[in-house]
Design an enzyme around this catalytic site. Structure first.
Site, short mmCIF file in Angstrom:
data_model
loop_
_atom_site.label_atom_id
_atom_site.label_comp_id
_atom_site.label_asym_id
_atom_site.label_seq_id
_atom_site.Cartn_x
_atom_site.Cartn_y
_atom_site.Cartn_z
N ASN A 7 0.88 -1.17 0.00
CA ASN A 7 0.00 0.00 0.00
C ASN A 7 0.91 1.22 0.00
OD1 ASN A 7 -1.83 2.02 0.48
ND2 ASN A 7 -2.77 1.04 2.27
N LYS A 14 3.23 0.75 3.27
CA LYS A 14 2.83 -0.33 4.18
C LYS A 14 2.96 -1.64 3.43
CE LYS A 14 -0.91 2.02 6.47
NZ LYS A 14 -2.35 2.08 6.49
N ARG A 66 -2.49 -2.16 -3.55
CA ARG A 66 -3.74 -1.44 -3.31
C ARG A 66 -3.74 -0.19 -4.18
NH1 ARG A 66 -5.50 2.49 1.46
NH2 ARG A 66 -7.67 2.64 0.86
N HIS A 155 -13.49 2.12 0.17
CA HIS A 155 -13.47 1.04 1.18
C HIS A 155 -14.01 -0.26 0.60
CE1 HIS A 155 -13.90 4.17 4.69
NE2 HIS A 155 -12.62 3.84 4.51
N ASN A 190 -11.16 6.14 10.66
CA ASN A 190 -10.98 7.59 10.47
C ASN A 190 -11.85 8.06 9.32
OD1 ASN A 190 -9.17 8.47 12.49
ND2 ASN A 190 -7.57 7.26 11.47
N GLY A 191 -11.85 7.27 8.25
CA GLY A 191 -12.84 7.47 7.20
C GLY A 191 -13.98 6.52 7.51
N ARG A 220 -13.46 14.67 7.99
CA ARG A 220 -14.25 15.04 6.79
C ARG A 220 -15.69 15.31 7.18
NH1 ARG A 220 -12.49 9.78 4.04
NH2 ARG A 220 -10.25 10.09 3.81
N ASP A 261 -10.00 11.59 17.14
CA ASP A 261 -9.83 10.20 17.57
C ASP A 261 -11.01 9.79 18.46
OD1 ASP A 261 -7.45 8.00 17.87
OD2 ASP A 261 -8.75 8.10 19.64
N ARG A 263 -11.69 7.29 20.38
CA ARG A 263 -11.43 6.83 21.75
C ARG A 263 -11.29 8.03 22.69
NH1 ARG A 263 -6.97 2.37 21.44
NH2 ARG A 263 -6.81 3.58 19.57
N GLY A 309 -11.84 0.46 12.83
CA GLY A 309 -11.37 0.71 14.20
C GLY A 309 -12.48 1.02 15.18
N GLY A 311 -15.96 0.63 14.54
CA GLY A 311 -17.00 -0.40 14.46
C GLY A 311 -16.62 -1.67 15.21
N ASN A 313 -14.34 -1.89 17.72
CA ASN A 313 -13.92 -1.71 19.12
C ASN A 313 -14.85 -0.92 20.02
OD1 ASN A 313 -11.28 -3.00 18.89
ND2 ASN A 313 -10.85 -1.33 17.48
N GLU A 363 -8.21 -5.84 5.04
CA GLU A 363 -8.10 -5.44 3.64
C GLU A 363 -6.88 -6.08 2.97
OE1 GLU A 363 -8.87 -1.39 5.25
OE2 GLU A 363 -9.56 -1.00 3.20
P1 ADP Z 1 -8.18 4.09 9.50
O1 ADP Z 1 -9.45 4.56 8.87
O2 ADP Z 1 -7.12 5.14 9.52
O3 ADP Z 1 -7.72 2.73 9.03
P2 ADP Z 1 -9.01 2.69 11.90
O4 ADP Z 1 -9.95 1.80 11.16
O5 ADP Z 1 -7.83 2.09 12.57
O6 ADP Z 1 -8.54 3.92 11.03
O7 ADP Z 1 -9.89 3.46 13.00
C1 ADP Z 1 -9.36 4.46 13.79
C2 ADP Z 1 -10.45 4.95 14.74
O8 ADP Z 1 -10.84 3.85 15.58
C3 ADP Z 1 -9.97 6.06 15.67
O9 ADP Z 1 -10.94 7.08 15.73
C4 ADP Z 1 -9.85 5.34 17.00
O10 ADP Z 1 -10.04 6.20 18.11
C5 ADP Z 1 -10.99 4.36 16.89
N1 ADP Z 1 -10.90 3.32 17.93
C6 ADP Z 1 -9.97 2.34 18.06
N2 ADP Z 1 -10.22 1.64 19.22
C7 ADP Z 1 -11.30 2.18 19.80
C8 ADP Z 1 -12.07 1.94 20.98
N3 ADP Z 1 -11.73 0.96 21.82
N4 ADP Z 1 -13.14 2.72 21.24
C9 ADP Z 1 -13.48 3.73 20.40
N5 ADP Z 1 -12.83 4.02 19.28
C10 ADP Z 1 -11.76 3.27 18.97
#
Ligand code: ADP
Length: 379
Positions: A7, A14, A66, A155, A190-191, A220, A261, A263, A309, A311, A313, A363
């Site tokens: 990627n 990556k 990718r 995606h 993030n997206g 965004r 972020d 979290r 991330g 969805g 977690n 992915e």
């Molecule tokens: P990208 O789109 O860059 O691949 P990811 O799919 O890794 O990003 O998602 C990143 C997002 O997931 C961030 O906003 C991060 O805070 C969130 N995230 C990761 N773990 C948790 C968690 N335990 N609770 C809430 N949000 C989380």
């Protein structure tokens, strides 16, 4: 059988190396702040040697790249040749940040291993099955014909991967007919994007001609009144560059509560930060609106998939975005939602008609699978 997945970003590379017999990742790496792709790929070769997983490119069966934008040219992964590279180059205006970097990575990898089959896997291709009425915008039709203005969606590799995982799970556990399944996939990172999937094919998705459309995201804006940029240009004298930066990088969750972020935002909301709370409410409401829209597009749904991330977690985001949807057959069991178990988690209440799944996306593995499948077909 080893497949390397690359990627290539504008300043990063990556990579992941897979053993396809076991469908297992052997090693991975991220090179950041790279000056050029030549250097990055040489460094990657050193890292692969150091890992002990691979001594030379000659051990590979193929490389999967990718590529972000495949426009209307690519409905499936393709073996890379000069014509394919020219097409990716032609699509640069549609993805000015991503396609040039993807192409630079491809060029160097082909110089390093000219005999090796290399495959391009596009973020957009899964959504090429979307029907015309869902991809044509309410704009002059000539803009579609002459300027390629339409919904493409992104995606795709992730939506495709989790939809296949869900289909396997639902046929094995519930005896559902794979060819009749209706799914809504929510990739929340993030997206963020949603996809409506019927019989394994995408029939609509929330991102558009670019990844800016759809749900509110980390930075965004997602769906807004398209007249807002004109208003800001008139009233504040903002330039196209400033508006681009505002809508892509300073908006979304970051624009609402100064933090992108999720979290951290959840932590701030727990401490009583009302803006962080608002950002969460907006994020979840956007998800809910797309669930409603795609329930209508599909005329009902068998399963909803949370991935990415956030969805995968965040139980809070899953809970809030499915809240008060019981009249539509959607209800989450709070205990199951909070209990981490297994690779695929099933979290709906026993009384709900709709199955809600949490599925980790992968992915890179999907790119490796598509790459090896295509190479085997050629042999
Ligand atoms: P990208 O789109 O860059 O691949 P990811 O799919 O890794 O990003 O998602 C990143 C997002 O997931 C961030 O906003 C991060 O805070 C969130 N995230 C990761 N773990 C948790 C968690 N335990 N609770 C809430 N949000 C989380």
């Amino acid at each position: 059988m080893k497949i390397l997945v690359l990627n290539s970003g504008s300043s990063s590379l990556k990579f992941q190396l897979f053993d396809m017999r076991k469908q297992q990742m052997l090693t991975s790496g991220l090179l950041e702040n790279v000056a050029d792709h030549q250097q990055a790929i040489s460094r990657m070769e050193e890292m692969l040697k150091e890992s002990g997983c691979m001594n030379s490119m000659s051990e590979l069966t193929g490389i999967g790249h990718r590529v972000v934008h495949g426009g209307e040219d690519f409905h499936n992964p393709v073996l890379i040749d000069e014509t394919v590279m020219a097409s990716i180059e032609k699509l640069i205006p549609l993805a000015p940040l991503h396609n040039p970097a993807n192409l630079a990575g491809i060029k160097v990898a082909r110089q390093k291993a000219p005999q090796l089959p290399q495959v391009a896997v596009f973020d957009t291709s899964f959504h090429q099955s979307i029907p015309e009425h869902a991809y044509i915008y309410g704009l002059p039709y000539t803009l579609y014909e002459k300027q390629q203005v339409r919904r493409y969606g992104f995606h795709g590799t992730s939506h495709h991967y989790v939809a296949q995982q869900a289909a396997d799970y639902l046929t094995q556990k519930y005896g559902k007919d794979k060819t009749q399944l209706k799914l809504i996939s929510l990739h929340l990172g993030n997206g963020a994007s949603a996809a409506a999937i019927q019989n394994g094919k995408s029939i609509d998705t929330s991102m558009g001609m670019t990844p800016l459309e759809g749900m509110v995201m980390g930075t965004r804006c997602g769906d807004i009144d398209p007249a807002i940029p004109f208003y800001l240009a008139r009233e504040m004298g903002m330039t196209i560059q400033e508006l681009d930066d505002l809508l892509n990088k300073q908006s979304g969750l970051k624009g609402i509560c100064d933090e992108n972020d999720m979290r951290t935002i959840i932590g701030q909301a727990d401490k009583g930060d009302t803006r962080a709370e608002l950002a969460i409410n907006i994020f979840c409401y956007h998800i809910k609106k797309y669930l409603g829209a795609y329930l209508a597009s599909l005329n009902g749904v068998d399963g909803i998939i949370f991935t990415g991330g956030i969805g995968e977690n965040s139980s809070i985001i899953r809970e809030r975005s499915c809240e008060n949807l019981d009249n539509l057959g959607i209800k989450i069991d709070l205990k199951k939602n909070n209990h981490r178990a297994g690779n695929i988690m099933e979290i709906q209440d026993h009384s709900a008609q709709v199955i809600v799944l949490v599925i980790p996306t992968n992915e890179e593995l999907e790119i490796a699978l598509q790459t090896s499948r295509l190479i085997q077909q050629q042999e």
